[in-house]
Design an enzyme around this catalytic site. Structure first.
Site, PDB file in Angstrom:
ATOM      1  N   GLY A   1     -13.754  -7.975  26.290  1.00 43.02           N
ATOM      2  CA  GLY A   1     -12.986  -8.678  27.317  1.00 43.02           C
ATOM      3  C   GLY A   1     -13.855  -9.021  28.512  1.00 43.02           C
ATOM      4  N   GLY A   2     -13.789  -8.182  29.533  1.00 45.01           N
ATOM      5  CA  GLY A   2     -14.464  -8.458  30.810  1.00 45.01           C
ATOM      6  C   GLY A   2     -15.925  -8.862  30.672  1.00 45.01           C
TER       7      GLY A   2
ATOM      8  N   HIS B   1      -2.867  -8.688  20.079  1.00 41.19           N
ATOM      9  CA  HIS B   1      -3.582  -7.998  21.161  1.00 41.19           C
ATOM     10  C   HIS B   1      -2.571  -7.128  21.916  1.00 41.19           C
ATOM     11  CE1 HIS B   1      -5.738  -7.251  24.889  1.00 41.19           C
ATOM     12  NE2 HIS B   1      -6.845  -7.539  24.225  1.00 41.19           N
TER      13      HIS B   1
ATOM     14  N   SER C   1     -13.661  -1.835  26.907  1.00 37.43           N
ATOM     15  CA  SER C   1     -14.731  -1.513  27.870  1.00 37.43           C
ATOM     16  C   SER C   1     -16.132  -1.510  27.253  1.00 37.43           C
ATOM     17  CB  SER C   1     -14.454  -0.176  28.565  1.00 37.43           C
ATOM     18  OG  SER C   1     -13.298  -0.285  29.378  1.00 37.43           O
TER      19      SER C   1
ATOM     20  N   GLU D   1      -8.566  -1.273  19.262  1.00 38.87           N
ATOM     21  CA  GLU D   1      -8.662  -1.338  20.719  1.00 38.87           C
ATOM     22  C   GLU D   1      -7.711  -0.314  21.340  1.00 38.87           C
ATOM     23  OE1 GLU D   1     -10.315  -5.370  22.133  1.00 38.87           O
ATOM     24  OE2 GLU D   1      -8.158  -5.528  22.026  1.00 38.87           O
TER      25      GLU D   1
ATOM     26  N   GLY E   1     -10.266  -2.449  29.670  1.00 38.90           N
ATOM     27  CA  GLY E   1     -10.401  -2.764  31.093  1.00 38.90           C
ATOM     28  C   GLY E   1     -10.483  -1.542  31.990  1.00 38.90           C
TER      29      GLY E   1
ATOM     30  N   GLU F   1      -2.056  -6.630  24.911  1.00 38.96           N
ATOM     31  CA  GLU F   1      -1.402  -7.270  26.065  1.00 38.96           C
ATOM     32  C   GLU F   1      -0.257  -8.171  25.602  1.00 38.96           C
ATOM     33  OE1 GLU F   1      -4.961  -8.768  27.925  1.00 38.96           O
ATOM     34  OE2 GLU F   1      -5.542  -6.712  28.411  1.00 38.96           O
TER      35      GLU F   1
ATOM     36  N   ASN G   1     -13.130 -12.200  24.386  1.00 40.56           N
ATOM     37  CA  ASN G   1     -11.743 -12.571  24.701  1.00 40.56           C
ATOM     38  C   ASN G   1     -11.669 -12.788  26.207  1.00 40.56           C
ATOM     39  OD1 ASN G   1      -8.993 -12.714  25.136  1.00 40.56           O
ATOM     40  ND2 ASN G   1      -8.619 -10.542  24.733  1.00 40.56           N
ATOM     41  N   TRP G   2     -11.555 -14.057  26.594  1.00 44.37           N
ATOM     42  CA  TRP G   2     -11.556 -14.367  28.033  1.00 44.37           C
ATOM     43  C   TRP G   2     -10.208 -14.087  28.694  1.00 44.37           C
ATOM     44  CZ3 TRP G   2     -14.636 -19.498  29.325  1.00 44.37           C
ATOM     45  CH2 TRP G   2     -16.003 -19.259  29.085  1.00 44.37           C
ATOM     46  N   LYS G   3      -9.185 -13.822  27.888  1.00 41.95           N
ATOM     47  CA  LYS G   3      -7.835 -13.610  28.433  1.00 41.95           C
ATOM     48  C   LYS G   3      -7.446 -14.780  29.341  1.00 41.95           C
ATOM     49  CE  LYS G   3      -8.734  -8.711  28.151  1.00 41.95           C
ATOM     50  NZ  LYS G   3      -8.253  -7.391  28.453  1.00 41.95           N
TER      51      LYS G   3
HETATM   52  C1  PEP Z   1      -9.770  -6.668  25.302  1.00 37.57           C
HETATM   53  O1  PEP Z   1      -8.807  -6.782  26.038  1.00 37.57           O
HETATM   54  O2  PEP Z   1      -9.754  -7.187  24.169  1.00 37.57           O
HETATM   55  C2  PEP Z   1     -10.918  -5.907  25.774  1.00 37.57           C
HETATM   56  C3  PEP Z   1     -11.652  -5.329  24.887  1.00 37.57           C
HETATM   57  O3  PEP Z   1     -11.088  -5.847  27.151  1.00 37.57           O
HETATM   58  P1  PEP Z   1     -12.282  -5.090  27.944  1.00 37.57           P
HETATM   59  O4  PEP Z   1     -13.562  -5.314  27.179  1.00 37.57           O
HETATM   60  O5  PEP Z   1     -12.304  -5.740  29.285  1.00 37.57           O
HETATM   61  O6  PEP Z   1     -11.910  -3.655  27.986  1.00 37.57           O
END
Ligand code: PEP
Length: 249
Positions: free
Chosen positions: A229-230, A93, A208, A163, A169, A95, A8-10
């Site tokens: 994500g990241g 999600h 994470s 999640e 994050g 967010e 997920n590149w957000k």
């Molecule tokens: C996400 O927001 O879906 C996610 C898992 O982010 P991260 O891996 O950066 O914690």
């Protein structure tokens, strides 16, 4: 169950960033992974990403509106995502729930819109730090499943992503036993809601996930893949996570 490794590149990524998808696609075509691979870039990149990935990596959206079209300035329908080359869409999600006030009922409508358009849906659930500290994590996620997973969610290709908000994050990851306990609970809730079909949905872990912790997380039998994500923004990190999948998972 075939795992799903999803990125997920957000709100990250310009055209130049497509190089990362090119690198991932080139790598998976040399060594076929024992998993489904999905990248969800910003909507602006979906058409180009899908052309570049050429089926080697699936491309998805990060959100959709529940209507097919209409006076909804700034929104994108599931049909538009499909038309652009997406195969999947992430819905609910945290967010979106936090910053856009999306409720469980709205998330369920978005999941139904995804199927109407021929997309798979990844429905996200997860508790806050305060909810976990109060001992309510299982209840909170169970209630989210009950209200945001539509009753007719049957395709084995769809997924639920657990999640925890405090892990997203933050660099903090739940312990193996916390992940296992929650995934077992989510499975039970899915079976209660969907019957036998509840056994077929993949339950992803997200929050994470990095190259160093991926081997331990992906080795958990109740974990059917990851939402990243990241660490999905750089092909090298994403491919390292992919390489951490235990053989024959
Ligand atoms: C996400 O927001 O879906 C996610 C898992 O982010 P991260 O891996 O950066 O914690």
């Amino acid at each position: 169950m075939r795992p799903l490794i999803a990125g997920n590149w957000k709100m990250h990524g310009l055209l130049s960033h497509l190089l990362e998808i090119d690198t991932i696609a080139a790598s998976v075509s040399v060594k076929l992974p024992d998993a489904d691979i999905l990248i969800c870039p910003p909507a602006t990149l979906i058409v180009r990403a899908a052309e570049l990935a050429a089926g080697r990596v699936a491309i998805g959206g990060q959100n959709c509106h529940c209507e097919i079209s209409g006076e909804f300035t700034g929104d994108i329908s599931a049909e538009m995502l499909k038309d652009a080359g997406a195969s999947t869409v992430i819905v609910g999600h945290s967010e979106r729930r936090q910053h856009h006030g999306e409720t469980d009922a709205m998330v369920a409508e978005k999941a139904k819109a995804a199927w109407r358009a021929g997309l798979l849906a990844i429905i996200c659930v997860g508790e806050t730090q305060a909810q976990r500290e109060a001992g309510n994590a299982l209840t909170v996620c169970g209630a989210q499943i009950a209200a945001s997973v539509p009753e007719n969610m049957v395709s084995p290709s769809n997924a639920v992503a657990y999640e925890p908000l405090w892990a997203i994050g933050s660099g903090h990851v739940p312990t193996a036993s916390q992940i296992t306990e929650m995934h077992v609970h989510i499975r039970r809730c899915l079976v209660e809601r969907l019957g036998e079909q509840g056994m077929e949905l993949r339950i992803l872990y997200g929050g994470s996930v990095k190259p160093d912790n991926a081997p331990a997380i992906l080795a958990l039998p109740e974990v059917n893949g990851a939402l990243i994500g990241g660490a999905s923004l750089k092909a090298a990190d994403f491919l390292e996570i992919l390489g951490a999948l235990p053989p024959g998972h």
